[in-house]
Design an enzyme around this catalytic site. Structure first.
Site, PDB file in Angstrom:
ATOM      1  CB  ILE A  39      -0.929   0.016   1.235  1.00  0.00           C
ATOM      2  CG1 ILE A  39      -1.748  -1.277   1.284  1.00  0.00           C
ATOM      3  CG2 ILE A  39      -1.827   1.242   1.222  1.00  0.00           C
ATOM      4  CD1 ILE A  39      -2.495  -1.489   2.592  1.00  0.00           C
ATOM      5  CB  VAL A  44       0.729  14.935  -2.532  1.00  0.00           C
ATOM      6  CG1 VAL A  44       0.556  14.760  -4.015  1.00  0.00           C
ATOM      7  CG2 VAL A  44      -0.441  14.321  -1.773  1.00  0.00           C
ATOM      8  CB  ALA A  47       4.267  23.227   0.613  1.00  0.00           C
ATOM      9  CE  LYS A  75       4.636  27.618   2.065  1.00  0.00           C
ATOM     10  NZ  LYS A  75       3.645  26.630   2.515  1.00  0.00           N
ATOM     11  N   PRO A  93       3.114  35.908   3.672  1.00  0.00           N
ATOM     12  CG  PRO A  93       4.337  37.845   4.172  1.00  0.00           C
ATOM     13  CD  PRO A  93       2.951  37.362   3.822  1.00  0.00           C
ATOM     14  CG  LEU A 348      -3.293  12.122   5.195  1.00  0.00           C
ATOM     15  CD1 LEU A 348      -3.037  11.404   3.869  1.00  0.00           C
ATOM     16  CD2 LEU A 348      -3.803  13.538   4.935  1.00  0.00           C
ATOM     17  CB  THR A 359      -2.466  23.057   7.670  1.00  0.00           C
ATOM     18  OG1 THR A 359      -3.528  22.717   6.782  1.00  0.00           O
ATOM     19  CG2 THR A 359      -2.371  24.550   7.827  1.00  0.00           C
ATOM     20  CB  ILE A 361       3.758  18.458   7.383  1.00  0.00           C
ATOM     21  CG1 ILE A 361       3.772  17.396   6.257  1.00  0.00           C
ATOM     22  CG2 ILE A 361       5.004  18.355   8.254  1.00  0.00           C
ATOM     23  CD1 ILE A 361       4.786  17.616   5.177  1.00  0.00           C
TER      24      ILE A 361
HETATM   25  P1  FAD Z   1      -0.049   8.062   3.944  1.00  0.00           P
HETATM   26  O1  FAD Z   1       1.004   8.804   3.228  1.00  0.00           O
HETATM   27  O2  FAD Z   1      -1.275   7.672   3.183  1.00  0.00           O
HETATM   28  O3  FAD Z   1       0.621   6.755   4.556  1.00  0.00           O
HETATM   29  C1  FAD Z   1      -0.135   5.654   4.992  1.00  0.00           C
HETATM   30  C2  FAD Z   1       0.802   4.549   5.423  1.00  0.00           C
HETATM   31  O4  FAD Z   1       0.025   3.519   6.002  1.00  0.00           O
HETATM   32  C3  FAD Z   1       1.586   3.901   4.278  1.00  0.00           C
HETATM   33  O5  FAD Z   1       2.915   3.667   4.711  1.00  0.00           O
HETATM   34  C4  FAD Z   1       0.881   2.556   4.072  1.00  0.00           C
HETATM   35  O6  FAD Z   1       1.749   1.562   3.582  1.00  0.00           O
HETATM   36  C5  FAD Z   1       0.452   2.273   5.495  1.00  0.00           C
HETATM   37  N1  FAD Z   1      -0.646   1.327   5.601  1.00  0.00           N
HETATM   38  C6  FAD Z   1      -1.936   1.489   5.232  1.00  0.00           C
HETATM   39  N2  FAD Z   1      -2.641   0.350   5.465  1.00  0.00           N
HETATM   40  C7  FAD Z   1      -1.770  -0.536   6.004  1.00  0.00           C
HETATM   41  C8  FAD Z   1      -1.873  -1.881   6.442  1.00  0.00           C
HETATM   42  N3  FAD Z   1      -3.019  -2.552   6.359  1.00  0.00           N
HETATM   43  N4  FAD Z   1      -0.771  -2.486   6.908  1.00  0.00           N
HETATM   44  C9  FAD Z   1       0.419  -1.834   7.002  1.00  0.00           C
HETATM   45  N5  FAD Z   1       0.567  -0.558   6.604  1.00  0.00           N
HETATM   46  C10 FAD Z   1      -0.505   0.088   6.102  1.00  0.00           C
HETATM   47  N6  FAD Z   1       0.580  18.378   3.683  1.00  0.00           N
HETATM   48  C11 FAD Z   1       1.431  19.400   3.834  1.00  0.00           C
HETATM   49  O7  FAD Z   1       1.893  19.655   4.947  1.00  0.00           O
HETATM   50  N7  FAD Z   1       1.782  20.164   2.764  1.00  0.00           N
HETATM   51  C12 FAD Z   1       1.283  19.963   1.535  1.00  0.00           C
HETATM   52  O8  FAD Z   1       1.675  20.656   0.593  1.00  0.00           O
HETATM   53  C13 FAD Z   1       0.341  18.925   1.361  1.00  0.00           C
HETATM   54  N8  FAD Z   1      -0.216  18.701   0.160  1.00  0.00           N
HETATM   55  C14 FAD Z   1      -1.155  17.713   0.042  1.00  0.00           C
HETATM   56  C15 FAD Z   1      -1.826  17.560  -1.168  1.00  0.00           C
HETATM   57  C16 FAD Z   1      -2.829  16.614  -1.277  1.00  0.00           C
HETATM   58  C17 FAD Z   1      -3.578  16.462  -2.566  1.00  0.00           C
HETATM   59  C18 FAD Z   1      -3.130  15.766  -0.186  1.00  0.00           C
HETATM   60  C19 FAD Z   1      -4.188  14.717  -0.295  1.00  0.00           C
HETATM   61  C20 FAD Z   1      -2.436  15.898   1.005  1.00  0.00           C
HETATM   62  C21 FAD Z   1      -1.472  16.886   1.138  1.00  0.00           C
HETATM   63  N9  FAD Z   1      -0.827  17.092   2.341  1.00  0.00           N
HETATM   64  C22 FAD Z   1       0.029  18.135   2.489  1.00  0.00           C
HETATM   65  C23 FAD Z   1      -1.016  16.188   3.476  1.00  0.00           C
HETATM   66  C24 FAD Z   1       0.147  15.216   3.531  1.00  0.00           C
HETATM   67  O9  FAD Z   1       0.276  14.561   2.290  1.00  0.00           O
HETATM   68  C25 FAD Z   1      -0.088  14.197   4.623  1.00  0.00           C
HETATM   69  O10 FAD Z   1      -0.391  14.867   5.816  1.00  0.00           O
HETATM   70  C26 FAD Z   1       1.135  13.370   4.849  1.00  0.00           C
HETATM   71  O11 FAD Z   1       1.603  12.817   3.648  1.00  0.00           O
HETATM   72  C27 FAD Z   1       0.870  12.281   5.839  1.00  0.00           C
HETATM   73  O12 FAD Z   1       0.201  11.188   5.291  1.00  0.00           O
HETATM   74  P2  FAD Z   1       0.068   9.918   6.197  1.00  0.00           P
HETATM   75  O13 FAD Z   1       1.421   9.482   6.612  1.00  0.00           O
HETATM   76  O14 FAD Z   1      -0.907  10.214   7.276  1.00  0.00           O
HETATM   77  O15 FAD Z   1      -0.614   8.849   5.233  1.00  0.00           O
END
Ligand code: FAD
Length: 514
Positions: A39, A44, A47, A75, A93, A348, A359, A361
């Site tokens: 998975i 993304v 920033a 930035k 800014p 997320l 926001t 991160i």
């Molecule tokens: P994910 O990156 O989805 O990671 C999930 C993890 O869980 C993965 O490692 C996956 O392998 C694991 N996982 C899932 N199910 C299982 C399972 N069953 N068993 C084992 N592992 C599993 N934030 C910013 O601060 N600045 C930005 O510019 C920004 N831009 C964004 C743009 C978009 C369009 C989106 C949607 C988000 C953006 N974000 C931004 C938010 C940022 O991307 C997230 O906050 C950050 O990537 C954290 O994601 P995460 O680690 O919570 O989840």
């Protein structure tokens, strides 16, 4: 004593949490992170917010080490294009406003209108960004001398107690950062397992006793951290904690993203994120060292995925070529309580608003820091949980309100999407605050009352830039002697010119760093 933490998920949130917990709690608490190879992470999230600097500082990560590894850039703010009308732009800014005779410089600007662009007249950053300068001189010193860097200062570890505004944030390749943090955490004793979690098992009280993996058997722990992204595998699926949607006030629910390699030497490296308004949302442009991260955030009620991808490709131009696009469905809102029983959601799975003010991160950093502040012991005091949940919910609700303001107060109203933004329901409290700001510009007393990362200067920048709300300065400003304000406008103008002349370009600075 609570001895073991299991983190499920190895995206930005999982690795930031693992690294921070190892740094904060050391060997007293074991940390195991399990992530699926199958998975993918969201791909993304590049920033950040200026407070991320305190996270890196706390971990002892030096810019010259981690920035080149993560293709990171500086930035200094966000450039908003076409939100008022096509062709218009302004900056929000990372820079607090000077105060003259008790009034922020924005009151003086509205009363005196010393120039056509408020952001250039009241902030130093606007000229620096327009001219693609680095915030540091080639010898590494910071242009903003008011901010004194004190490496390793133990007081500067948390977000909500910062008295200074750090003048910049970073943009980086999030997957490279996750790799870097993985190295950091595992070198400091975190256990890393690559495997799928197939089941989450609860005991008779409903608390998580263990997670079942495909190849590594059962993983037991005291505290489980859900970093599984939008799927919320532990918090939403296993513990069935409901999700509170923000969709009624923030309709953008989809995104399409591209990673575009570019020649930075030819193109230059503007030290900001750009948010360019479109017919059904906006496009982000995030310059990294060697490529651009870009994407269209849009509302599926107003635009389909094919049209969104076409718009994004046209916006990028020939460089988009046949690069593969990443289509993402976004879950906008927050899990009702991010901490339930012995499970805490971070990233997320905890909540997300569209990335208009970068926001995501920041929410992660806030969640982790609050977790350390509220870290439980064997007694699992419910008061800690509820205090944590209140802090996390307030940050997200506050940011939601700030983002709604971006749409509601944008002068642009040239199609149904932008017109509907003016009549859509507002989060509780915002309508009253907007009414108040028509009479008196936002101040600490009149913005969203709880910590959410944004200060009055952010609201002032947005309202002046967006142009959709009629604003007036304090009456007293027109009656007062304005000589000190005039001096301040002159100081900003002169210093901006001087800094633009003396600072290296961001490209030059980062190339030297590498
Ligand atoms: P994910 O990156 O989805 O990671 C999930 C993890 O869980 C993965 O490692 C996956 O392998 C694991 N996982 C899932 N199910 C299982 C399972 N069953 N068993 C084992 N592992 C599993 N934030 C910013 O601060 N600045 C930005 O510019 C920004 N831009 C964004 C743009 C978009 C369009 C989106 C949607 C988000 C953006 N974000 C931004 C938010 C940022 O991307 C997230 O906050 C950050 O990537 C954290 O994601 P995460 O680690 O919570 O989840």
């Amino acid at each position: 004593m609570l001895g073991s933490v299991v983190i499920v998920g190895g995206g930005t949130s999982g690795w930031m949490t693992a690294a921070y917990l190892r740094r904060a709690l050391g060997d007293k608490v074991s940390v195991t992170l399990v992530e699926s190879k199958r998975i993918k992470t969201i791909g993304v999230g590049e920033a950040t917010f200026s407070t991320v600097r305190h996270f890196f500082d706390y971990l002892g990560m030096a810019e010259h080490e981690w920035m080149p590894r993560c293709n990171a850039t500086y930035k200094l703010g966000i450039r908003f294009e076409n939100w008022r009308e096509k062709g218009h732009y302004f900056y929000h800014p990372f820079e607090r406003l000077p105060v003259v005779d008790g009034f922020p410089l924005t009151d003086w600007w509205l009363a005196k209108q010393p120039g056509p662009r408020f952001d250039q007249d009241v902030f130093l950053m606007s000229s620096i960004v327009d001219n693609e300068r680095s915030p540091r001189f080639l010898d590494g010193t910071l242009f903003e001398q008011e901010f004194v860097e004190r490496a390793g200062d133990p007081a500067r570890t948390t977000l909500s107690e910062q008295s200074t505004q750090f003048p910049y944030a970073y943009q980086f390749d999030a997957s490279l950062l996750a790799d870097y943090l993985c190295e950091y955490a595992t070198e400091r004793g975190a256990r890393h397992i690559e495997d799928d979690v197939l089941d989450v098992v609860r005991d008779e009280r409903g608390w998580i006793s263990h997670v079942v993996t495909k190849e590594h058997g059962d993983l037991t722990g005291d505290l489980f951290i859900d970093c599984t992204g939008f799927r919320g595998l532990l918090i939403n699926q296993a513990l069935e904690e409901p999700f509170v949607s923000y969709q009624d006030t923030l309709p953008n629910d989809s995104a399409v993203a591209l990673r575009v390699p570019v020649d930075m030497e030819k193109r230059g490296l503007r030290p900001c994120t750009t948010a360019t308004a479109q017919d059904a949302g906006w496009i982000w442009t995030i310059p990294l060292y060697g490529r651009i991260g870009t994407g269209y955030v849009y509302a599926s009620d107003y635009c389909g995925p094919e049209e969104a991808e076409r718009t994004l490709r046209e916006f990028v131009g020939p460089e988009a070529g046949d690069l593969e696009a990443n289509h993402i469905r976004m879950r906008i809102g927050r899990t009702r309580q991010s901490w339930v029983n012995n499970c805490v959601a971070i990233g997320l799975s905890s909540g997300f608003v569209e990335p208009l003010e970068s926001t995501g991160i920041f929410f992660i950093q806030h969640g982790i820091e609050q977790l350390v502040k509220h870290f439980p012991d064997a007694g699992w005091d419910p008061g800690l949980r509820s205090s944590y949940n209140t802090a996390v919910a307030r940050v997200m609700d506050g940011v939601r309100e700030f983002l709604v303001l971006h749409y509601h107060c944008a002068a642009r109203a040239d199609n149904a999407y932008w017109r509907d933004a003016k009549t859509r329901a507002l989060p509780d409290g915002l309508a009253e605050r907007l009414e108040q700001w028509r009479s008196k510009l936002p101040s600490t007393d009149t913005i969203y009352p709880h910590y959410h990362g944004f200060e009055p200067y952010s609201y002032l920048s947005m309202l002046l830039g967006l142009g959709g709300l009629e604003l007036k300065p304090a009456n007293a400003v027109s009656l007062m002697d304005d000589s000190r304000a005039a001096d301040e406008f002159r100081r900003i103008k002169d210093l901006s010119h001087d800094l633009v002349k003396r600072l290296p370009s961001q490209y030059e600075y980062l190339s030297q760093m590498r």
